[in-house]
Design a protein around this motif. Structure first.
Motif, PDB file in Angstrom:
ATOM      1  N   TYR A   1      -1.772  14.680 -44.291  1.00 30.20           N
ATOM      2  CA  TYR A   1      -2.553  13.518 -44.719  1.00 30.20           C
ATOM      3  C   TYR A   1      -2.600  13.426 -46.242  1.00 30.20           C
ATOM      4  O   TYR A   1      -2.340  12.382 -46.828  1.00 30.20           O
ATOM      5  CB  TYR A   1      -3.966  13.602 -44.144  1.00 30.20           C
ATOM      6  CG  TYR A   1      -4.860  12.497 -44.639  1.00 30.20           C
ATOM      7  CD1 TYR A   1      -4.713  11.197 -44.150  1.00 30.20           C
ATOM      8  CD2 TYR A   1      -5.820  12.744 -45.614  1.00 30.20           C
ATOM      9  CE1 TYR A   1      -5.510  10.178 -44.614  1.00 30.20           C
ATOM     10  CE2 TYR A   1      -6.636  11.731 -46.080  1.00 30.20           C
ATOM     11  CZ  TYR A   1      -6.469  10.448 -45.582  1.00 30.20           C
ATOM     12  OH  TYR A   1      -7.254   9.452 -46.056  1.00 30.20           O
TER      13      TYR A   1
ATOM     14  N   TYR B   1       0.698  12.652 -47.740  1.00 30.92           N
ATOM     15  CA  TYR B   1       1.036  11.242 -47.534  1.00 30.92           C
ATOM     16  C   TYR B   1       0.288  10.343 -48.516  1.00 30.92           C
ATOM     17  O   TYR B   1       0.900   9.563 -49.238  1.00 30.92           O
ATOM     18  CB  TYR B   1       0.721  10.858 -46.092  1.00 30.92           C
ATOM     19  CG  TYR B   1       0.955   9.406 -45.799  1.00 30.92           C
ATOM     20  CD1 TYR B   1       2.248   8.884 -45.715  1.00 30.92           C
ATOM     21  CD2 TYR B   1      -0.120   8.545 -45.620  1.00 30.92           C
ATOM     22  CE1 TYR B   1       2.460   7.554 -45.449  1.00 30.92           C
ATOM     23  CE2 TYR B   1       0.087   7.205 -45.354  1.00 30.92           C
ATOM     24  CZ  TYR B   1       1.382   6.719 -45.285  1.00 30.92           C
ATOM     25  OH  TYR B   1       1.580   5.393 -45.046  1.00 30.92           O
ATOM     26  N   THR B   2      -1.055  10.507 -48.555  1.00 28.01           N
ATOM     27  CA  THR B   2      -1.834   9.595 -49.403  1.00 28.01           C
ATOM     28  C   THR B   2      -1.495   9.799 -50.875  1.00 28.01           C
ATOM     29  O   THR B   2      -1.357   8.844 -51.623  1.00 28.01           O
ATOM     30  CB  THR B   2      -3.343   9.796 -49.204  1.00 28.01           C
ATOM     31  OG1 THR B   2      -3.624  11.181 -49.310  1.00 28.01           O
ATOM     32  CG2 THR B   2      -3.783   9.291 -47.853  1.00 28.01           C
TER      33      THR B   2
ATOM     34  N   ARG C   1       1.889   8.478 -51.604  1.00 27.09           N
ATOM     35  CA  ARG C   1       1.853   7.016 -51.547  1.00 27.09           C
ATOM     36  C   ARG C   1       1.294   6.476 -52.861  1.00 27.09           C
ATOM     37  O   ARG C   1       1.872   5.569 -53.473  1.00 27.09           O
ATOM     38  CB  ARG C   1       0.977   6.594 -50.382  1.00 27.09           C
ATOM     39  CG  ARG C   1       1.033   5.118 -50.092  1.00 27.09           C
ATOM     40  CD  ARG C   1       0.168   4.822 -48.871  1.00 27.09           C
ATOM     41  NE  ARG C   1       0.257   3.433 -48.496  1.00 27.09           N
ATOM     42  CZ  ARG C   1      -0.477   2.469 -49.028  1.00 27.09           C
ATOM     43  NH1 ARG C   1      -1.367   2.749 -49.963  1.00 27.09           N
ATOM     44  NH2 ARG C   1      -0.343   1.222 -48.636  1.00 27.09           N
TER      45      ARG C   1
END
Lengths: 582, 340
Positions: free
Chosen positions: A26, A29-30, A33
């Protein structure tokens, strides 16, 4: 039991590893991103700046062209001519401007507009799709009411005016009516020092931006607005030049965050917005103010780029998927490892448990992996110690139990079974006899004249005499038979002698023999503590089944027989049957 | 259940009957400021009606909304006298029962004399009741113009050459040119008269600084250029915008050429008598004064001293909009006089 721990441990470890993997995925990913979006924003901001610079350079180039034209000799000839008939000079200038127009793709019109005659065009060259045309005569128009004329006429020599970008609504233009254009103009002064006219270049905005926009990748679109926010360039052409079409479309209404630019709070901004080109998609928009260095209708325009975030989001999605896959693979690995780990922990535990289950009192302490130096080794060592202690305590307990048993069932003086044990053995013998249809004899032996011995020599001697009697009686019976102390000077014997009975001998006979043997043995003198003592005994016998078929009857009848023997002169053996027959 | 059924029926009847009988629907098509929400609520309460107001922002939008409307269409529309004519021709509006509008006597005499306002009455039947209006006067810079211009011809006055702002529009400009030439039917010009007006507009073009397109643009030009006269297409609204920046300006309505649009209430072809009640309600002081006090629009009940003496020329449908546009594009592009 052991497998349940394995399962639990495996599940917990697997869950923990999956949880940690999930969290890391998580955050990866964040974070990635955000980083990718930021980098995309930075790139777009740079690209926007490049675009803005190109626009400024472009305007600067037009300015140079204008100033170059303003110095053409033909201009000076017209401006300084004393005669209004300047056809020849104007034709020469028109020819020169034609060449100029041909070489610049983005210019659609070049004009020399006079300050007099209401801004009547003196020289005008228009470009159409294929050719350049010199416009003459009645087609020339009066332009004094246009801002690029009345504003430019007030400028000093060498200065430049830039019009607002708008749709060209000037009828008479051979090509380009309704097309977005920007007009750049410079004044021309005559020899008398008065302003004579203006040179005007009309630039096709689409062609100009086609040149500026080169090498902008697909998926990125250029946006431009005037200083009020009206779209000048937009991927959706319907939205542009609303102010020239009757209904204004402002960027700050479409994208509220952009109002900071128009309010003057910032001169550039980058923001994440909904991609108005593709509903439900995300985009990054980068905008920057491009101020005009020259006189102009507007102080600035806003130039910007809008870029889809698809590629960026796809990258981060891919990254997310990859890290998810890696985490899942590690998760599986962790499950396997935890399975192995759990087995490693539970196998010795299981072995210990099996050992514990098999361990019995008195067993030697089993070999355990006591040489391990971990908690399992400690457990095994402690178990060994505990087993040894347990063993020792159990042994002691056993000894005590055996002693108590003996004390409870034996006579303390002679060591013979006492009355309790005796009665139990009679019952046992009776059970066997009933089953085998055999006979048993119960014999009561009472010492004659024992009391006088006790009285004369004391209890010690009496006791020793009883002990010696017991020892002698034991020599007279078979190992399988029992001699017990029944009372003070009474003894009792059970004689089964099955093997003799099997050979045809009767219990009566056998018991008689044993009784005689005892009587004879006890008749021998006893030498106790230098005293020579002589005693005798009276013996009564009762036979199962003829004399009684239960313990109490047999004892009672043996007792009767014994008293009969005593009454018939002591030192005698009597069967119960004798009491009946005699 | 069977036991309760009569009771339930009674209850439902009681609940539904009054609303079904009393709540009337009224669909209103109006411009911003014409029907404020609190006034609409008041009307709803007074008449136990349900009013839905739809706002429009252009004449064309109004036209297409009325034409595309379904289920009986709109009951009321706010439309100007010039636009009204095509609605009457197409039968989209019905005659108004003026007897039901008891507030009409409260209006100023000029609005009560509906026959003197072109377009309101056709075949002795009234199709619209005046509600609000705005005139197009002249704004003058007191520093440069010492006498308030008495005529619209001031726009052509060589004394103000290069200092006049005219409005960039085809239809009013041709009407204005005709007025300045003394043509008697400025809204219905013959081709020859249009040609004359065009030449007159070239003279205007040669006398002005430029044509402006929005009130903001006029303000900006007033600030940056030397401006003596402004043709105020947006009326007193525009005067306020200039006063706000501290401009020393005056406003006049020349007797010979002050055009004015007059917005009226017209009633849809299928509307019930409640529509007349709506108009009556809007002509009460509360609603009409709201126009003036809050929205800066003139009402039909009382008027300012400036309006009192003014001769307003109510806009009428023009003879040929396309012809005017075609000519106007030539004029604004700078075509020389010889081409007309």
């Amino acid at each position: 039991m052991g497998s349940r721990i394995v399962i639990k441990l495996t599940i917990w470890i697997a869950l923990l590893s999956l949880l940690s993997a999930g969290i890391s995925v998580y955050f990866t990913y964040t974070h990635s991103r955000a980083l990718l979006i930021q980098s995309s924003k930075d790139k777009l901001a740079t690209a926007t700046q490049v675009l803005a610079n190109r626009y400024s350079f472009f305007i600067a180039d037009i300015t140079k062209d204008l100033l170059f034209i303003a110095q053409l000799p033909a201009i000076e000839e017209i401006a300084s001519s004393h005669s209004p008939q300047t056809d020849k000079q104007r034709m020469r200038l028109a020819n020169a401007l034609s060449g100029f127009l041909r070489s610049h793709e983005e210019y659609i019109q070049v004009r020399f507009i006079g300050a007099h005659n209401h801004g009547l065009e003196l020289v005008r060259v228009d470009k159409t799709q294929n050719a350049v045309h010199i416009v003459e005569g009645m087609a020339l128009q009066e332009k004094a009411h246009y801002s690029y004329v009345y504003n430019t006429l007030k400028l000093k020599q060498g200065s430049v005016f830039v019009s607002g970008i708008r749709l060209n609504k000037e009828r008479g233009l051979l090509d380009g009516y309704g097309k977005p254009s920007v007009i750049v103009a410079t004044p021309v002064y005559g020899t008398n020092g008065n302003v004579f006219g203006v040179i005007v270049i009309n630039v096709d905005l689409e062609k100009m931006f086609a040149l500026i926009e080169t090498d902008i990748p697909a998926g990125i679109d250029v946006i431009a607005t005037n200083s009020a926010g009206d779209y000048i360039l937009h991927p959706d052409a319907e939205k542009t030049f609303g102010f020239d079409k009757g209904a204004r479309v402002l960027m700050q209404n479409d994208i509220p965050v952009t109002q900071h630019i128009f309010s003057g709070e910032v001169s550039s901004l980058v923001a994440e917005v909904h991609d108005f080109r593709f509903p439900e998609k995300q985009a990054v928009i980068s905008l920057t103010k491009v101020p005009f260095a020259t006189e102009s209708d507007e102080k600035y325009i806003v130039l910007g780029l809008i870029s889809n975030l698809d590629a960026v989001l796809e990258d981060s999605r891919q990254l997310g998927i990859t890290s998810l896959q890696i985490s899942l693979a590690f998760g599986v690995l962790f499950v396997l490892l935890s399975l192995i780990l759990a087995r490693k922990i539970t196998t010795p535990l299981q072995r210990m448990a099996t050992t514990f289950a098999r361990f019995k009192q008195g067993d030697p302490v089993p070999e355990l992996s006591t040489n391990r130096d971990d908690e399992l080794g400690l457990l095994a060592r402690n178990f060994s110690i505990m087993a040894k202690k347990l063993n020792a305590q159990l042994m002691e307990l056993n000894t005590q139990r055996q002693y108590l048993h003996k004390v409870a069932h034996h006579d303390g003086l002679t060591g013979l079974p006492n009355r309790i044990l005796l009665e139990d053995r009679i019952e046992q013998a009776l059970i066997s006899a009933r089953r085998d249809k055999a006979e048993i004899a119960v014999m009561l032996i009472d010492l004659d004249d024992f009391k006088p011995v006790n009285d004369k020599y004391g209890n010690d001697i009496g006791d020793k005499l009883l002990q010696e009697c017991a020892a002698r009686m034991l020599t007279c019976i078979r190992e399988t038979d029992t001699v017990a102390r029944y009372g003070g000077d009474e003894f009792m014997t059970i004689v089964s002698a099955r093997e003799l009975q099997l050979r045809g001998m009767s219990a009566r006979h056998i018991s008689r023999q044993v009784a005689d043997k005892i009587r004879t043995a006890l008749n021998q003198p006893f030498k106790i503590d230098n005293f020579l003592l002589n005693i005798s005994c009276s013996i009564g016998i009762a036979i199962y089944p003829q004399d009684g078929d239960d313990k109490n009857t047999l004892i009672k009848h043996a007792d009767l027989a014994m008293y009969y023997a005593k009454s018939t002169g002591r030192n005698n053996v009597k069967l119960y049957t004798d009491t009946q027959t005699d | 259940m069977r036991y309760y059924l009569p009771f339930l029926t009674l209850l439902l009847t009681l609940l539904l009957a009054p609303s079904a009988r009393a709540t009337q629907q009224l669909k209103v098509l109006a411009w911003d400021g014409y029907a404020d929400t609190d006034l609409v609520r008041e009307f709803e309460q007074q008449h136990k009606a349900n009013v839905a107001v739809t706002y429009v922002y252009s004449d064309d939008e109004l036209w297409s909304k009325v034409n595309e409307a379904k289920n009986g269409g709109y009951d009321l529309l706010a439309v100007n006298t010039a636009e009204l004519q095509r609605y009457i021709q197409k039968g989209l509006v019905r005659a108004i029962d003026t007897q039901r509008i008891t507030n009409i006597p409260q209006q100023l005499p000029r609005f009560q004399q509906r026959n003197s306002i072109p377009g309101l009455v056709k075949n002795d039947r009234t199709y619209a009741i005046p509600y609000t209006y705005s005139e197009m006067g002249l704004i003058y810079n007191r520093k440069l113009v010492h006498q308030p211009p008495a005529s619209i011809k001031a726009l052509w006055d060589p004394a103000y050459t290069g200092k006049v702002l005219a409005f960039n529009t085809s239809n009013h400009n041709f009407t204005l040119a005709a007025l300045s030439l003394g043509i008697t039917s400025p809204f219905h010009q013959s081709p020859e008269q249009l040609q004359l007006s065009a030449r007159r507009l070239i003279e205007l073009r040669r006398n002005i600084l430029t044509f402006y397109s929005s009130p903001q643009e006029a303000v900006k030009l007033f600030k940056t250029q030397e401006v003596a006269l402004i043709y105020a297409n947006y009326g007193s609204q525009q005067l306020k915008a200039l006063a706000d920046i501290g401009a020393d300006v005056g406003y006049v309505m020349p007797q010979d050429g002050t055009l004015a649009w007059l917005d009226c209430w017209a009633i849809g072809q299928h509307a019930s008598p409640l529509a007349e009640q709506w108009i009556n309600f809007m002509l009460e002081e509360k609603a009409s004064l709201r126009l003036t006090n809050v929205h800066g629009l003139a009402n039909t009940l009382d008027e300012s001293s400036a309006h009192r003496d003014a001769k307003l020329i109510w806009l009428e449908p023009i003879e040929n909009a396309d012809a005017r546009i075609r000519l106007w594009e030539q004029i604004i592009s700078g075509d020389v006089m010889e081409r007309f």
